[in-house]
Design a protein around this motif. Structure first.
Motif, short mmCIF file in Angstrom:
data_model
loop_
_atom_site.label_atom_id
_atom_site.label_comp_id
_atom_site.label_asym_id
_atom_site.label_seq_id
_atom_site.Cartn_x
_atom_site.Cartn_y
_atom_site.Cartn_z
N MET A 114 0.82 -1.20 0.00
CA MET A 114 0.00 0.00 0.00
C MET A 114 0.86 1.25 0.00
O MET A 114 0.57 2.24 -0.69
N MET A 115 1.94 1.24 0.78
CA MET A 115 2.87 2.38 0.75
C MET A 115 3.50 2.53 -0.62
O MET A 115 3.62 3.65 -1.15
N ARG A 116 3.89 1.41 -1.19
CA ARG A 116 4.61 1.44 -2.47
C ARG A 116 3.74 1.94 -3.61
O ARG A 116 4.23 2.66 -4.51
N TYR A 117 2.44 1.61 -3.61
CA TYR A 117 1.60 1.91 -4.77
C TYR A 117 0.52 2.95 -4.50
O TYR A 117 0.27 3.82 -5.34
N GLN A 158 -8.28 -6.84 -3.22
CA GLN A 158 -7.75 -7.90 -2.36
C GLN A 158 -8.12 -7.65 -0.90
O GLN A 158 -8.51 -8.58 -0.18
N GLY A 159 -8.02 -6.40 -0.47
CA GLY A 159 -8.35 -6.07 0.92
C GLY A 159 -9.80 -6.30 1.25
O GLY A 159 -10.14 -6.83 2.31
N PHE A 160 -10.69 -5.95 0.32
CA PHE A 160 -12.13 -6.13 0.55
C PHE A 160 -12.52 -7.61 0.52
O PHE A 160 -13.40 -8.05 1.27
N SER A 161 -11.89 -8.39 -0.34
CA SER A 161 -12.27 -9.79 -0.51
C SER A 161 -11.65 -10.70 0.55
O SER A 161 -12.27 -11.67 0.99
#
Length: 314
Positions: A58-61, A214-217
């Motif tokens: 998340m930091m990277r993108y 991905q986080g939601f699923s």
């Protein structure tokens, strides 16, 4: 008598700039090597951290995506006119597949292995892609350099093979997978010919959307609230400012000036910088196999790249 139609057109990924543009491309490529080396050290350091791979991704993108979105919007017409396969190659090549393979590989293998196997072997993968998709066989000089690079990789992996160290071998294979992903990104980036900041923004934006899905699923697996301020600052600098913004621009600029193969060859110098940096920062030692691998790869870079500026036409 030959006409223009009889002359074979040079493929886009081989175009090289001349004069000041060439020298700026070299500077951008060398700066990218330094940023990559710092990123590898930071990723290895995070192996014992409360921060998860999802946090680092998340930091990277995500943060760079927000900062680079104006450049994506400004180049939206060029993006729409670019072939979809190149856009997919950019997003997936340097996106989450590359990130997760690198992060998982660094949990099992030391930094010097990552430095040797990711930027050290992707010149080989770039050349293989060029041979398969562009029917461009390497010349004798480049082939000798690539064989020297492979010899260096073999020297690095041989102790683990002989000792049946499956943990390090697993890490090495994951890092080779990351190298292949980066080669796909390199060729896609060069052929697409997009502005560096627009391409970096596209990469970060596409990866961020995938991360959100991905986080939601699967549910958020985050330890960011438990991390210390020092650790958060280190990772924010390396992931956002370094890998997300500066490296994305510098690498894209270098590819557009030096071509995909030459830029990938310069990237093979990363293990030398990363290996030296890991000595004081991580307490890692350089084995004889790693030193031999560095020497072989460094020599292979010099032979394979043969980098020189194209003489300007008058």
């Amino acid at each position: 008598m030959y006409t223009d139609t009889n002359i074979r057109q040079e493929p886009a990924y081989r175009h090289i700039a001349s004069g000041m543009e060439f020298h700026l491309g070299m500077l951008a490529a060398l700066l990218t090597v330094c940023i990559w080396s710092g990123w590898l050290v930071a990723m290895r350091y995070s192996g014992g951290s409360v921060l998860t791979t999802f946090d680092l991704a998340m930091m990277r993108y995500a943060l760079p995506a927000a900062l680079l979105f104006p450049f994506v919007w400004r180049s939206r017409h060029a993006l729409l006119e670019t072939r979809k396969r190149y856009l997919i190659g950019i997003i997936l090549g340097a996106g989450l597949p590359f990130f997760y393979l690198s992060a998982e590989g660094l949990k099992h293998a030391p930094v010097v292995h990552a430095g040797l196997l990711i930027p050290g072997t992707f010149p080989v993968f770039v050349t293989l892609i060029a041979m398969l998709f562009y029917r461009e066989p390497p010349n004798r000089r480049r082939l000798c350099g690539l064989l020297m690079i492979l010899l260096g990789v073999l020297a690095l992996m041989m102790p683990s093979l002989l000792q049946n160290n499956t943990d390090i071998l697993k890490g090495d294979l994951l890092l080779l997978g990351a190298s292949f992903c980066w080669a796909v990104f390199t060729v896609s980036m060069r052929v697409a010919g997009l502005p560096p900041l627009a391409a970096a923004g596209l990469l970060c934006l596409g990866s961020s959307l995938i991360l959100l899905l991905q986080g939601f699923s699967q549910g958020l697996n985050s330890g960011i609230l438990l991390a210390s301020d020092h650790e958060l600052l280190l990772q924010l600098v390396m992931q956002v400012l370094g890998a997300g913004l500066l490296a994305g621009f510098c690498y894209g600029y270098a590819i557009n000036r030096l071509g995909a193969e030459n830029t990938s060859a310069i990237g093979s110098l990363t293990p030398v910088v990363a290996g030296i940096a890991a000595l004081p920062l991580l307490g890692e030692s350089l084995s004889n196999a790693a030193i031999l691998g560095m020497l072989c790869i460094g020599l292979g870079v010099l032979i394979a790249s043969g980098i020189r500026p194209r003489q300007p036409t008058h």
